[in-house]
Design a protein around this motif. Structure first.
Motif, PDB file in Angstrom:
ATOM      1  N   TYR A 151       4.863   7.160   0.374  1.00  8.52           N
ATOM      2  CA  TYR A 151       6.232   7.500   0.023  1.00  8.52           C
ATOM      3  C   TYR A 151       6.322   7.503  -1.494  1.00  8.52           C
ATOM      4  O   TYR A 151       5.694   6.688  -2.168  1.00  8.52           O
ATOM      5  N   ALA A 152       7.129   8.406  -2.028  1.00 10.73           N
ATOM      6  CA  ALA A 152       7.319   8.460  -3.478  1.00 10.73           C
ATOM      7  C   ALA A 152       8.749   8.855  -3.783  1.00 10.73           C
ATOM      8  O   ALA A 152       9.431   9.481  -2.964  1.00 10.73           O
ATOM      9  N   SER A 153       9.184   8.493  -4.979  1.00 10.60           N
ATOM     10  CA  SER A 153      10.509   8.902  -5.431  1.00 10.60           C
ATOM     11  C   SER A 153      10.512  10.417  -5.614  1.00 10.60           C
ATOM     12  O   SER A 153       9.471  11.083  -5.540  1.00 10.60           O
ATOM     13  N   SER A 154      11.657  10.965  -5.902  1.00  7.15           N
ATOM     14  CA  SER A 154      11.815  12.408  -6.079  1.00  7.15           C
ATOM     15  C   SER A 154      11.233  12.913  -7.394  1.00  7.15           C
ATOM     16  O   SER A 154      11.078  14.117  -7.577  1.00  7.15           O
ATOM     17  N   TRP A 155      10.918  12.018  -8.334  1.00 10.50           N
ATOM     18  CA  TRP A 155      10.396  12.409  -9.638  1.00 10.50           C
ATOM     19  C   TRP A 155       8.967  12.938  -9.486  1.00 10.50           C
ATOM     20  O   TRP A 155       8.164  12.391  -8.738  1.00 10.50           O
ATOM     21  N   CYS A 156       8.655  13.972 -10.222  1.00  6.11           N
ATOM     22  CA  CYS A 156       7.327  14.602 -10.152  1.00  6.11           C
ATOM     23  C   CYS A 156       6.212  13.616 -10.486  1.00  6.11           C
ATOM     24  O   CYS A 156       5.158  13.645  -9.854  1.00  6.11           O
ATOM     25  N   ARG A 157       6.417  12.723 -11.451  1.00 11.52           N
ATOM     26  CA  ARG A 157       5.355  11.790 -11.823  1.00 11.52           C
ATOM     27  C   ARG A 157       5.031  10.819 -10.694  1.00 11.52           C
ATOM     28  O   ARG A 157       3.877  10.419 -10.528  1.00 11.52           O
ATOM     29  N   ALA A 158       6.012  10.454  -9.890  1.00 16.26           N
ATOM     30  CA  ALA A 158       5.760   9.588  -8.732  1.00 16.26           C
ATOM     31  C   ALA A 158       5.085  10.385  -7.621  1.00 16.26           C
ATOM     32  O   ALA A 158       4.114   9.917  -7.004  1.00 16.26           O
ATOM     33  N   GLN A 159       5.572  11.590  -7.356  1.00 13.79           N
ATOM     34  CA  GLN A 159       4.963  12.461  -6.350  1.00 13.79           C
ATOM     35  C   GLN A 159       3.502  12.743  -6.698  1.00 13.79           C
ATOM     36  O   GLN A 159       2.622  12.643  -5.835  1.00 13.79           O
TER      37      GLN A 159
ATOM     38  N   GLN B 104       1.637  -6.171   7.384  1.00 14.08           N
ATOM     39  CA  GLN B 104       2.464  -7.339   7.101  1.00 14.08           C
ATOM     40  C   GLN B 104       2.930  -7.371   5.653  1.00 14.08           C
ATOM     41  O   GLN B 104       3.576  -8.320   5.213  1.00 14.08           O
ATOM     42  N   ALA B 105       2.587  -6.315   4.930  1.00 11.57           N
ATOM     43  CA  ALA B 105       2.965  -6.184   3.517  1.00 11.57           C
ATOM     44  C   ALA B 105       2.904  -4.709   3.170  1.00 11.57           C
ATOM     45  O   ALA B 105       2.365  -3.902   3.937  1.00 11.57           O
ATOM     46  N   LEU B 106       3.474  -4.362   2.023  1.00 15.41           N
ATOM     47  CA  LEU B 106       3.341  -2.996   1.527  1.00 15.41           C
ATOM     48  C   LEU B 106       2.989  -3.051   0.055  1.00 15.41           C
ATOM     49  O   LEU B 106       3.196  -4.064  -0.621  1.00 15.41           O
ATOM     50  N   LEU B 107       2.417  -1.947  -0.423  1.00 12.16           N
ATOM     51  CA  LEU B 107       2.095  -1.812  -1.830  1.00 12.16           C
ATOM     52  C   LEU B 107       3.190  -0.980  -2.477  1.00 12.16           C
ATOM     53  O   LEU B 107       3.431   0.160  -2.078  1.00 12.16           O
ATOM     54  N   LEU B 108       3.868  -1.566  -3.451  1.00 13.55           N
ATOM     55  CA  LEU B 108       4.898  -0.888  -4.221  1.00 13.55           C
ATOM     56  C   LEU B 108       4.361  -0.755  -5.634  1.00 13.55           C
ATOM     57  O   LEU B 108       4.093  -1.771  -6.286  1.00 13.55           O
ATOM     58  N   MET B 109       4.136   0.480  -6.061  1.00  8.82           N
ATOM     59  CA  MET B 109       3.536   0.657  -7.371  1.00  8.82           C
ATOM     60  C   MET B 109       4.376   1.556  -8.278  1.00  8.82           C
ATOM     61  O   MET B 109       5.156   2.376  -7.806  1.00  8.82           O
TER      62      MET B 109
ATOM     63  N   ILE C 241       2.285   2.645   1.305  1.00  7.30           N
ATOM     64  CA  ILE C 241       2.198   2.670  -0.154  1.00  7.30           C
ATOM     65  C   ILE C 241       3.418   3.425  -0.656  1.00  7.30           C
ATOM     66  O   ILE C 241       3.712   4.529  -0.181  1.00  7.30           O
ATOM     67  N   MET C 242       4.124   2.823  -1.598  1.00  6.93           N
ATOM     68  CA  MET C 242       5.310   3.436  -2.185  1.00  6.93           C
ATOM     69  C   MET C 242       5.125   3.544  -3.689  1.00  6.93           C
ATOM     70  O   MET C 242       4.701   2.590  -4.334  1.00  6.93           O
ATOM     71  N   VAL C 243       5.453   4.726  -4.226  1.00 10.63           N
ATOM     72  CA  VAL C 243       5.348   4.948  -5.668  1.00 10.63           C
ATOM     73  C   VAL C 243       6.760   5.137  -6.214  1.00 10.63           C
ATOM     74  O   VAL C 243       7.495   6.012  -5.772  1.00 10.63           O
ATOM     75  N   SER C 244       7.108   4.276  -7.162  1.00  6.50           N
ATOM     76  CA  SER C 244       8.462   4.282  -7.698  1.00  6.50           C
ATOM     77  C   SER C 244       8.410   4.121  -9.211  1.00  6.50           C
ATOM     78  O   SER C 244       7.476   4.613  -9.855  1.00  6.50           O
ATOM     79  N   HIS C 245       9.368   3.402  -9.758  1.00  6.48           N
ATOM     80  CA  HIS C 245       9.546   3.287 -11.203  1.00  6.48           C
ATOM     81  C   HIS C 245       9.728   1.820 -11.592  1.00  6.48           C
ATOM     82  O   HIS C 245      10.113   0.978 -10.772  1.00  6.48           O
ATOM     83  N   GLN C 246       9.494   1.540 -12.860  1.00  8.23           N
ATOM     84  CA  GLN C 246       9.555   0.166 -13.374  1.00  8.23           C
ATOM     85  C   GLN C 246      10.878  -0.518 -13.032  1.00  8.23           C
ATOM     86  O   GLN C 246      10.893  -1.635 -12.541  1.00  8.23           O
ATOM     87  N   VAL C 247      12.002   0.154 -13.275  1.00  8.87           N
ATOM     88  CA  VAL C 247      13.301  -0.489 -13.063  1.00  8.87           C
ATOM     89  C   VAL C 247      13.522  -0.854 -11.594  1.00  8.87           C
ATOM     90  O   VAL C 247      14.075  -1.908 -11.283  1.00  8.87           O
ATOM     91  N   ASN C 248      13.076   0.008 -10.692  1.00 11.84           N
ATOM     92  CA  ASN C 248      13.260  -0.240  -9.264  1.00 11.84           C
ATOM     93  C   ASN C 248      12.428  -1.435  -8.805  1.00 11.84           C
ATOM     94  O   ASN C 248      12.908  -2.279  -8.047  1.00 11.84           O
ATOM     95  N   ILE C 249      11.180  -1.469  -9.250  1.00 14.03           N
ATOM     96  CA  ILE C 249      10.281  -2.552  -8.846  1.00 14.03           C
ATOM     97  C   ILE C 249      10.769  -3.876  -9.411  1.00 14.03           C
ATOM     98  O   ILE C 249      10.795  -4.890  -8.711  1.00 14.03           O
ATOM     99  N   GLN C 250      11.209  -3.869 -10.662  1.00 18.09           N
ATOM    100  CA  GLN C 250      11.718  -5.098 -11.273  1.00 18.09           C
ATOM    101  C   GLN C 250      12.976  -5.582 -10.549  1.00 18.09           C
ATOM    102  O   GLN C 250      13.128  -6.781 -10.305  1.00 18.09           O
ATOM    103  N   ALA C 251      13.861  -4.668 -10.192  1.00 17.01           N
ATOM    104  CA  ALA C 251      15.090  -5.073  -9.500  1.00 17.01           C
ATOM    105  C   ALA C 251      14.791  -5.702  -8.145  1.00 17.01           C
ATOM    106  O   ALA C 251      15.456  -6.647  -7.737  1.00 17.01           O
TER     107      ALA C 251
END
Length: 185
Positions: A88-96, A32-37, A144-154
């Motif tokens: 799930y992660a963005s294409s950036w190596c640090r997220a992967q 019922q929720a997801l973790l976006l980090m 669980i999704m791993v992304s970036h500061q700008v994406n999460i803030q938006a």
């Protein structure tokens, strides 16, 4: 007497936060929720001039501290009984690498999580794509999704620090409903 009042007020302020976090973790476990980090510590800001997504040697990457932080995330998720999550992660190596270091297995690259830091004009389109991708996720297990500061803030209005996450309610509302903000473990 003032000390007793202060302790009572502290209890009133802390208990709802703990209860909210407990409910957020339950919602995550139940789909019922997801973790976006945000990815864990990768020293610096942005990426070097001329970086390429397919080449980690050209990007800003996790350091040893960032790898340890990601492993602690895995420990925290297991402690909270988040089992067999979809990662799930963005294409950036640090997220992967953040997602892989958690120790749950395979990570799926999701370009909707890619950073728009170097191209702020793409924020609206990238955020719409992320919303669409989230809405299409199967709800059969935790996400669980791993992304970036700008994406999460938006998406959420929260500006997370390295390795910080937010548990957001599903289905997404406008704006996204943040159930809990989880500090880096």
């Amino acid at each position: 007497m003032l000390r007793v009042i202060a302790l009572l007020l502290l209890g009133v302020l802390v208990l709802p936060v703990q209860a909210d976090q407990k409910a957020a973790w339950a919602a995550l476990r139940e789909g019922q929720a997801l973790l976006l980090m945000r990815h864990t510590t990768a020293p610096g800001t942005g990426d070097p001039e001329g970086f390429r997504l397919g080449d980690c040697s050209t990007q800003r990457n996790l350091n040893d501290r960032g790898r340890r932080e990601a492993r602690r995330w895995g420990q925290l998720l297991r402690k909270r009984k988040v089992e067999q999550p979809r990662l799930y992660a963005s294409s950036w190596c640090r997220a992967q690498d953040t997602a892989l270091e958690m120790g749950f297995g395979a990570v799926e690259t999701l370009p909707a999580l890619d950073s728009f830091f170097s191209d702020p004009s793409s924020q609206a389109a990238q955020t719409a794509e992320m919303r669409k991708a989230i809405q299409q996720l199967p709800a059969d297990r935790p996400v669980i999704m791993v992304s970036h500061q700008v994406n999460i803030q938006a998406l959420t209005g929260v500006s997370p620090r390295n390795g910080e996450g937010v548990i957001i309610a599903l289905p997404l509302s406008e704006p996204a409903k943040v159930l809990a903000r989880i500090r880096q473990p």
